[in-house]
Design a protein around this motif. Sequence first.
Motif, PDB file in Angstrom:
ATOM      1  N   ARG A 186       0.851  -1.190   0.033  1.00 47.36           N
ATOM      2  CA  ARG A 186      -0.069   0.011  -0.188  1.00 47.36           C
ATOM      3  C   ARG A 186       0.882   1.215  -0.067  1.00 47.36           C
ATOM      4  NH1 ARG A 186      -2.546  -3.874  -0.885  1.00 47.36           N
ATOM      5  NH2 ARG A 186      -4.330  -4.620   0.020  1.00 47.36           N
ATOM      6  N   PRO A 187       1.446   1.902  -1.272  1.00 42.72           N
ATOM      7  CA  PRO A 187       2.189   2.835  -1.372  1.00 42.72           C
ATOM      8  C   PRO A 187       1.752   4.152  -0.407  1.00 42.72           C
ATOM      9  CG  PRO A 187       1.625   2.223  -3.450  1.00 42.72           C
ATOM     10  CD  PRO A 187       0.369   1.463  -2.566  1.00 42.72           C
ATOM     11  N   ALA A 219      -0.497  10.140   7.275  1.00 39.67           N
ATOM     12  CA  ALA A 219      -1.467   9.912   8.521  1.00 39.67           C
ATOM     13  C   ALA A 219      -2.655   9.330   8.056  1.00 39.67           C
ATOM     14  CB  ALA A 219      -2.026  11.316   8.951  1.00 39.67           C
ATOM     15  N   PRO A 220      -3.520   9.512   6.818  1.00 42.62           N
ATOM     16  CA  PRO A 220      -4.613   8.886   6.314  1.00 42.62           C
ATOM     17  C   PRO A 220      -4.319   7.430   6.085  1.00 42.62           C
ATOM     18  CG  PRO A 220      -4.341  11.023   5.129  1.00 42.62           C
ATOM     19  CD  PRO A 220      -3.209  10.850   6.066  1.00 42.62           C
ATOM     20  N   GLN A 221      -3.152   7.043   5.661  1.00 41.29           N
ATOM     21  CA  GLN A 221      -2.838   5.709   5.121  1.00 41.29           C
ATOM     22  C   GLN A 221      -2.541   4.892   6.382  1.00 41.29           C
ATOM     23  OE1 GLN A 221       0.098   7.605   2.472  1.00 41.29           O
ATOM     24  NE2 GLN A 221      -0.544   6.399   0.936  1.00 41.29           N
ATOM     25  N   ASP A 254      -8.071   0.211   9.335  1.00 40.01           N
ATOM     26  CA  ASP A 254      -9.490  -0.069   8.950  1.00 40.01           C
ATOM     27  C   ASP A 254      -9.496  -1.490   8.036  1.00 40.01           C
ATOM     28  OD1 ASP A 254     -10.153   2.299   9.947  1.00 40.01           O
ATOM     29  OD2 ASP A 254     -10.397   3.379   8.043  1.00 40.01           O
ATOM     30  N   GLU A 255      -8.412  -1.242   7.097  1.00 39.36           N
ATOM     31  CA  GLU A 255      -8.240  -2.635   6.232  1.00 39.36           C
ATOM     32  C   GLU A 255      -7.889  -3.769   7.020  1.00 39.36           C
ATOM     33  OE1 GLU A 255      -6.076  -4.291   2.189  1.00 39.36           O
ATOM     34  OE2 GLU A 255      -5.595  -1.977   3.034  1.00 39.36           O
ATOM     35  N   GLY A 296      -5.001  15.356  12.768  1.00 39.06           N
ATOM     36  CA  GLY A 296      -5.169  16.389  11.793  1.00 39.06           C
ATOM     37  C   GLY A 296      -6.000  15.554  10.480  1.00 39.06           C
ATOM     38  N   ALA A 297      -5.717  14.245  10.396  1.00 38.43           N
ATOM     39  CA  ALA A 297      -6.555  13.327   9.559  1.00 38.43           C
ATOM     40  C   ALA A 297      -7.921  12.897   9.719  1.00 38.43           C
ATOM     41  CB  ALA A 297      -5.712  12.298   8.890  1.00 38.43           C
ATOM     42  N   GLY A 298      -8.344  13.464  10.883  1.00 35.08           N
ATOM     43  CA  GLY A 298      -9.710  12.912  11.474  1.00 35.08           C
ATOM     44  C   GLY A 298      -9.918  11.976  12.289  1.00 35.08           C
TER      45      GLY A 298
END
Length: 331
Positions: A76-77, A92-94, A100-101, A126-128
């Motif tokens: 997952r790049p 951060a989102p990754q 999650d995955e 910052g990414a929620g």
Amino acid sequence: MTAAPLLLTCGEPAGVAPEITAAAWEALRDEPSSAFLLLGDAQYWRSRNPALSVTEVSDPREATSVFRSALPVLHRPFAAKPAPGKIDPATAPQVIAAIDEAVAMAFAGRIAGIITNPIQKEALYGAGFRHQGHTDYLAHLSARHGRPVQEVMMLVAEGLRAIPVTVHIPLKDVPGALTRQAILAQARVTAKDLRRFFGIERPRLAFTGLNPHAGENGTMGREEIDIIIPALRTLKEEGHDVIGPLPADTAFHPEARASYDAILCMYHDQALIPVKTLDFHGGVNVSLGLPFIRTSPDHGTALAIAGRGIANPKSLIAAIRLAARMAEKAR
């Protein structure tokens, strides 16, 4: 059919996760029962560990066959390639997406359990991200999958299993947060999962007091009399094997530890200080109450030493081995 492997999330890329992951694979590559794959950026892991053998896989079940010769990675790049010790908000989102995955794969039965590399929570806000940490976020994801849970954080080291009833709150707020229901809920989950994942048919549960000397019959506080003892009485009526409340300063020596299978402590440091004293580098964080297995090294991202090749992988290795044993018991 090949057994589903364990899955290790990437955690904070800029921390020590890449180097302790590599060291864990080197230590476990000859243990088929501990086979795991990484969910993360294969190229970044190579860049942080030039001597590491990495193989990209497309399905978790491919991991077992390649594990001995290479670290299997579901590639997952990352949106950025942070330097060791230097967090990049772009990743951060990754980091969140990897958790999650992993949970989605656990619910689908594609993996036997999850081991989470450490995250840097401030980098995720910052990414929620709006959670205290992995444990309550995993409970949130379980509910999102239609399985609401009562999560329990258990720390394991040198045969000690310790559960803080109240966790990441200021010490001044503990008396108000400590309730009979909180103790009952944590104890019931602990007993159930000690049977399910540890093979202990009738778990012996000990409980500390909140106050020094467990309150000394009310002379140093009434929480034992008003909250803890009534909760233990209810647990006994339900058939649980419980002892306490024990003075916390005498609850962790070897003879005391031999009298219980797990101990529920009233606040964070009551549980974590003895665990980290017994085995600072080898403690494991286990999430009980979830519909899937989850363990984690009992340390943070260690940004200050990332990339220097001195991070101790013992806790991650112990977390992987414990997850493997739990998966075997569950099967």
